[in-house]
Write an enzyme that holds these catalytic residues in place. Structure first.
Site, short mmCIF file in Angstrom:
data_model
loop_
_atom_site.label_atom_id
_atom_site.label_comp_id
_atom_site.label_asym_id
_atom_site.label_seq_id
_atom_site.Cartn_x
_atom_site.Cartn_y
_atom_site.Cartn_z
CG ASP A 1 -0.63 -0.24 2.98
OD1 ASP A 1 0.62 0.02 2.33
OD2 ASP A 1 -1.12 -0.38 3.56
CG ASP B 1 0.09 -1.17 10.06
OD1 ASP B 1 -0.39 -2.27 9.56
OD2 ASP B 1 0.63 -0.52 10.04
#
Length: 204
Positions: free
Chosen positions: A69, A90
């Protein structure tokens, strides 16, 4: 600890893949969400008692997307929301794995709660440091180009992924491994607090 050493090795490959993905219209945020989806799928597999080895594929693919990403964002342009979404996803993934082991075996619950608490403390020290660094205009590219200031520590992303891989390979050893890793998280938190004290100073 390992992230800064691995970056020069993996970034060129990620950057090439990021250019390909951006060229076909894939956005950085969609890659972030896909990575989270794979990570949560791995956690669900563990929670339902499936062999840990089966969870390795979505777990590792999800972490590859977590690196991709940023590579896509470097081509299409980084945004504050993209950085915010990335760190939120995350932490959602990091929290899902200990929770999965608590659901997999209620006997793991206390140790899983300890591990989650150490993750929480470590995450708070990391994000707090990033806020203070931004306030003072302190920047770093040791971990690559990031939307947030990434303060180094004993345990970083690479170590956490290796820990999760070990849990998948030896799920019955969750409790001793989680206790050791949680203790090292506390060491990382303490070291980061001492670093913050040295850099940011003490009132008075």
């Amino acid at each position: 600890m390992l992230d800064s050493h691995l970056r020069p090795l993996i970034d060129p490959m990620l950057n090439r893949a990021g250019k390909v993905l951006s060229g076909v219209g894939v956005t950085a945020n969609s890659v972030t969400l896909a990575g989270l989806g794979l990570g949560l799928a791995a956690a669900a597999m563990l929670a339902f008692g499936l062999p840990g080895g089966l969870a390795l594929l979505p777990l590792l693919l999800g972490r590859v997307l977590d690196g991709l990403d940023g590579a896509v964002a470097r081509v299409t342009g980084r945004t504050d929301f993209g950085g915010y979404l990335d760190i939120t996803c995350d932490f959602a993934f990091y929290g899902a794995i200990p929770l999965a082991f608590a659901l997999r075996d209620p006997g793991n619950a206390v140790v899983a709660a300890f591990l989650l608490a150490t993750f929480y403390l470590n995450g708070a020290s990391f994000l707090g440091f990033a806020i203070m660094a931004e306030k003072r205009g302190i920047t770093t590219t040791v971990q690559g180009q990031k939307s947030l200031y990434y303060s180094a520590g004993l345990l970083e992303g690479a170590e956490t992924i290796l820990f999760f891989v070990a849990l998948c390979l030896w799920p019955d050893a969750f409790r001793p491994m989680a206790l050791v890793f949680g203790a090292l998280c506390l060491v990382t938190t303490g070291a980061r607090v001492m670093l913050a004290r040295r850099i940011f100073g003490v009132d008075g």
